[in-house]
Motif scaffolding. Structure first.
Motif, PDB file in Angstrom:
ATOM      1  N   ALA A  52       0.817  -1.212   0.000  1.00 27.43           N
ATOM      2  CA  ALA A  52       0.000   0.000   0.000  1.00 27.43           C
ATOM      3  C   ALA A  52       0.855   1.269   0.000  1.00 27.43           C
ATOM      4  O   ALA A  52       0.470   2.264  -0.619  1.00 27.43           O
ATOM      5  N   ILE A  53       1.988   1.251   0.667  1.00 25.67           N
ATOM      6  CA  ILE A  53       2.847   2.446   0.732  1.00 25.67           C
ATOM      7  C   ILE A  53       3.332   2.808  -0.659  1.00 25.67           C
ATOM      8  O   ILE A  53       3.268   3.964  -1.072  1.00 25.67           O
ATOM      9  N   ARG A  54       3.804   1.829  -1.399  1.00 26.94           N
ATOM     10  CA  ARG A  54       4.289   2.102  -2.756  1.00 26.94           C
ATOM     11  C   ARG A  54       3.152   2.555  -3.658  1.00 26.94           C
ATOM     12  O   ARG A  54       3.292   3.483  -4.447  1.00 26.94           O
ATOM     13  N   ARG A  55       2.003   1.930  -3.508  1.00 29.51           N
ATOM     14  CA  ARG A  55       0.854   2.279  -4.341  1.00 29.51           C
ATOM     15  C   ARG A  55       0.366   3.696  -4.025  1.00 29.51           C
ATOM     16  O   ARG A  55       0.071   4.464  -4.932  1.00 29.51           O
TER      17      ARG A  55
ATOM     18  N   ALA B 253      11.220   1.579   3.303  1.00 25.94           N
ATOM     19  CA  ALA B 253      12.305   2.246   4.027  1.00 25.94           C
ATOM     20  C   ALA B 253      12.164   3.763   3.938  1.00 25.94           C
ATOM     21  O   ALA B 253      12.338   4.475   4.937  1.00 25.94           O
ATOM     22  N   ARG B 254      11.852   4.260   2.751  1.00 25.07           N
ATOM     23  CA  ARG B 254      11.689   5.711   2.574  1.00 25.07           C
ATOM     24  C   ARG B 254      10.506   6.224   3.388  1.00 25.07           C
ATOM     25  O   ARG B 254      10.575   7.282   4.008  1.00 25.07           O
ATOM     26  N   TYR B 255       9.417   5.473   3.402  1.00 24.95           N
ATOM     27  CA  TYR B 255       8.241   5.853   4.193  1.00 24.95           C
ATOM     28  C   TYR B 255       8.603   5.955   5.674  1.00 24.95           C
ATOM     29  O   TYR B 255       8.247   6.923   6.344  1.00 24.95           O
ATOM     30  N   LEU B 256       9.340   4.973   6.185  1.00 26.84           N
ATOM     31  CA  LEU B 256       9.716   4.987   7.591  1.00 26.84           C
ATOM     32  C   LEU B 256      10.665   6.144   7.900  1.00 26.84           C
ATOM     33  O   LEU B 256      10.594   6.746   8.976  1.00 26.84           O
ATOM     34  N   GLN B 257      11.544   6.486   6.957  1.00 26.92           N
ATOM     35  CA  GLN B 257      12.413   7.647   7.134  1.00 26.92           C
ATOM     36  C   GLN B 257      11.590   8.930   7.224  1.00 26.92           C
ATOM     37  O   GLN B 257      11.829   9.768   8.101  1.00 26.92           O
ATOM     38  N   ARG B 258      10.648   9.070   6.320  1.00 29.49           N
ATOM     39  CA  ARG B 258       9.793  10.269   6.324  1.00 29.49           C
ATOM     40  C   ARG B 258       8.958  10.346   7.595  1.00 29.49           C
ATOM     41  O   ARG B 258       8.800  11.402   8.185  1.00 29.49           O
TER      42      ARG B 258
END
Length: 58
Positions: free
Chosen positions: A2-5, A12-17
């Motif tokens: 779902a994060i990529r979509r 990893a980028r989502y968790l960094q943000r």
């Protein structure tokens, strides 16, 4: 995933943000319970990951 979509980001980028947003004082001022809850979830996730990496390296 779902994060990529939704965002076009890797997990990893989502968790960094997310970590960056949770570190902002304005986030804590606006929604303290949510920030504390998400920080705890993120910390648990990182601890699990670190334990898994340590076991793998043994």
């Amino acid at each position: 995933m779902a994060i990529r979509r939704e965002f076009g980001w890797s997990q990893a980028r989502y968790l960094q943000r997310l970590a960056h947003v949770l570190a902002e004082p304005v986030a804590l001022a606006e929604h303290p319970q949510l920030v504390y809850r998400l920080r705890a979830r993120l910390e648990r996730r990182l601890n699990q990951r670190n334990r898994a990496l340590l076991r793998r390296d043994e």
